[in-house]
Design an enzyme around this catalytic site. Sequence first.
Site, PDB file in Angstrom:
ATOM      1  N   HIS A 159      29.159  40.586  54.422  1.00 20.68           N
ATOM      2  CA  HIS A 159      28.457  40.525  53.135  1.00 20.68           C
ATOM      3  C   HIS A 159      28.794  41.721  52.239  1.00 20.68           C
ATOM      4  CE1 HIS A 159      25.875  37.059  52.957  1.00 20.68           C
ATOM      5  NE2 HIS A 159      25.104  37.380  53.982  1.00 20.68           N
ATOM      6  N   GLU A 209      26.674  40.190  58.623  1.00 22.51           N
ATOM      7  CA  GLU A 209      26.077  41.178  57.700  1.00 22.51           C
ATOM      8  C   GLU A 209      27.137  42.129  57.183  1.00 22.51           C
ATOM      9  OE1 GLU A 209      23.299  40.178  56.845  1.00 22.51           O
ATOM     10  OE2 GLU A 209      22.817  38.968  58.613  1.00 22.51           O
ATOM     11  N   MET A 249      19.680  41.705  57.730  1.00 23.93           N
ATOM     12  CA  MET A 249      19.796  41.806  56.271  1.00 23.93           C
ATOM     13  C   MET A 249      20.878  42.809  55.885  1.00 23.93           C
ATOM     14  SD  MET A 249      18.749  40.821  53.357  1.00 23.93           S
ATOM     15  CE  MET A 249      19.550  41.454  51.885  1.00 23.93           C
ATOM     16  N   GLU A 250      21.696  42.372  54.935  1.00 18.40           N
ATOM     17  CA  GLU A 250      22.930  43.095  54.586  1.00 18.40           C
ATOM     18  C   GLU A 250      22.754  44.228  53.574  1.00 18.40           C
ATOM     19  OE1 GLU A 250      22.251  39.816  53.721  1.00 18.40           O
ATOM     20  OE2 GLU A 250      22.967  39.381  51.693  1.00 18.40           O
TER      21      GLU A 250
END
Length: 885
Positions: free
Chosen positions: A307, A304, A269-270
């Site tokens: 992003h 990630e 998750m970024e």
Amino acid sequence: MRTEQPKMIYLKDYQAPEYLIDETHLTFELFEDHSLVHAQLVMRRNPERGPGLPPLVLDGQQLELLSVTLADQELSAAQYQLTENHLTLQPTSTTFTVDTSVRIHPETNTALEGLYKSGTMFCTQCEAEGFRKITYYLDRPDVMSTFTTTVVAEQHSYPVLLSNGNPIASGPGEDGRHWATWEDPFKKPAYLFALVAGDLWCVEDSFTTMSQRSVALRIYVEPENIDKCQHAMNSLKKSMRWDEEVYGREYDLDIFMIVAVNDFNMGAMENKGLNIFNSSAVLAKAETATDAAHQRVEAIVAHEYFHNWSGNRVTCRDWFQLSLKEGFTVFRDSGFSADMNSATVKRIQDVAYLRTHQFAEDAGPMAHAVRPDSFIEISNFYTLTVYEKGSEVVGMIHTLLGAEGFRKGSDLYFERHDGQAVTCDDFIKAMEDANGVDLSQFKRWYSQAGTPRLVVSESYDAAAKTYSLTFRQSCPATPDKMEKLPFVIPVELGLLDSQGGEMALRLAGEAAAQGTSRVISVTEAEQTFTFVDIAEQPLPSLLRGFSAPVKLSFPYNRDQLMFLMQHDSDGFNRWDAGQQLSVQVLQELIAQQQKGEALVLDQRLVSALRTVLSDESLDQAMVAEMLSLPSEAYLTEISEVADVEAIHTAREFARKQLADALFEGLWLRYQANRDLSKQTPYVAEAEHFARRALQNIALSYLMLSGKPEVLAATLEQFEACDNMTERLTALAVLVNSPFEEQKAKALASFAEHFKDNPLVMDQWFSVQAGSVLPGGLDRVKALMQHPAFNIKNPNKVRALIGAFAGQNLINFHAADGSGYRFLADLVIELNGFNPQIASRQLAPLTRWRKYDDARQALMKGELERIRASGQLSSDVFEVVSKSLA
Ligand code: B3K
Ligand code: ZN
């Protein structure tokens, strides 16, 4: 569990938020049996929504409200409304602050969404709508705020306290506690919030950006994993450099952190400045991670990181726009991986994956457009369509505009929308404006689901020396739409002469030829392109590099495919010609099997693969890809009605025949590469991946011979190698072999050696879950009792149950329905504590339309049983109800 009925949300109902949050100040007090969250939100009326002060509706779920203060006045229960999902207040001026205190229970949060514990560590996962499980908030991506976060926890157990942005203060507290404050100056939506508290060690490095700023890089892991971070760190630095060079994007904060956690619903998750990763997507070293795992770490670290611009600086207006950030970022990470490794092999792998899995999704009950029109549960839309097809759509824009035009478009997009929450249309508009083109018809790729078909026919006029290709496009109906309008389909093509040379390509009406490989745009339902000055009947090479995500068909015969395999200047199409040849040959075997005839393998496949195998000039990774027959899953996808047994029998028959016929060549290649592996210490680089890939596919064929020298070689490789790639392949080869004694011994010694390494044990589970030998379900059930298995851990569920139901088709689709019953039971159990994982595991059952009547009835029966099983999460409810519709 929810009590409100799940309801459908529509893109057409989108409205800008009534209120905005300019500043968010959070304090977390973490304890073992609960945590307290104090939030101060500095808010104002959204000027876009005009005058008036409507009620302020904050999102919140599973929160115990302790106090709420509006504009410095603590409210009594009569002054607000509290429901299962909302807290509603009435502001009295256009700017105001809201303070709330809530109690939450991360220690019992098994859904792994919001704030939860993974082992002893506290961590968060907020995308898409998890922040509302942390505090009352406007939990939507178009509300962007700065964040200041203070974390208070016991010092001894949680020496490391992290959040987004830069650390600004820290100190000791009372009773052995301590605190740290982080400030993130970049406005962001709540889904990018992150917090970590734990006993973590870190590997540190630094990166000097293109404007000469030094950025501290840290990878935090549990102490036993500190030796497995170097590959991720190298990947991070390469990603940062690549994004500067290829997209002109520079990192913005002074620090970039990655934290590895063992319990995580997806890959990573970024979160701004504080990426949280599934440990499987960070940790890698030769002894414990395969080449594929090393490449996955490199790709996910890059994804990630990328992003930070495509997702964080420029984010999504609403969740229907998810592909705005995901499709674009997958496109960016694919470009990075292509540059770091073999570009052709990367393309082959991406396309094989897309065609097998995304095409199946696009043909099933959950089919949706890249930008869906509606959803019940957004977590169900982190799909292959949004990610992989979304990336193909961006890739087609790149193909149409060229690298330079695309870069102009992306520069304009980032410049125009920095700090904003925008839509897919805004992305396209930037591409149009920067290039002076009209992409309005192209935008149908965002709104129409389903995989287009492109049927191509040819005609050659020898007297006129003209050659015409006629393209007919169509797109099957999907649950959202029956009738589809024509797409813009970029087709890169070339024409081969009888010597295998490339012909000059001049379309009728053009003054001169334009190269030997070019892109034409098919924009109508039926369209003919005529090439002139074509001296002899050519052989077309179509859809080079897989220039559009379509199902193309052209009536090639097998000799023509063999010719393309040898002569096409496009590496992807050489591979694809081999795949088409294999498909033809395998489909013939499947038909023989169904008619009860003896199976006879077309020897042209043998001779084509013999040529590939003996070509020392070819990239060895390419040879390995070309030797791989299309998977059973792909053969299923392209069947009208998939005959599970016939597909399996035909493919295994072909493998055995190839193994026997090519034994000598495979053995030479195997030995040469194994010798090199013995002499060279493990290196995680493309040329070494390539060598091991060929070595390992050769070994898996060779073992089909059952010869003692192959068994001896497999055992030697298993015992003496220095890396997980060779060890795991040897183990998989043994597991699928009839050598029961050696198999049992190898499995036991592997488990004994790696019992304390959960990621390696995941691979041990997967190898066994994938074994196509009879009795698969019993083996999986027995493995669920193994001490290393834990149903609460998503990696374990994926490694064992996901691998079984997704890859071991012959066992999962057992005619008695036992595989389906097992999966349904599991989904019902998972639904009770982790809805996202439950819904994901359900996917194989949603494909019921592909199978024979008996299996269809069994699969639907299980879906109905799940539907009737009681309180369903919105995640499972949506997939089950759409599958049965
Ligand atoms: N953006 C996250 C995915 C979040 C999934 C939430 N259910 C990872 C990624 O695509 O980079
Ligand atoms: Zn992403």
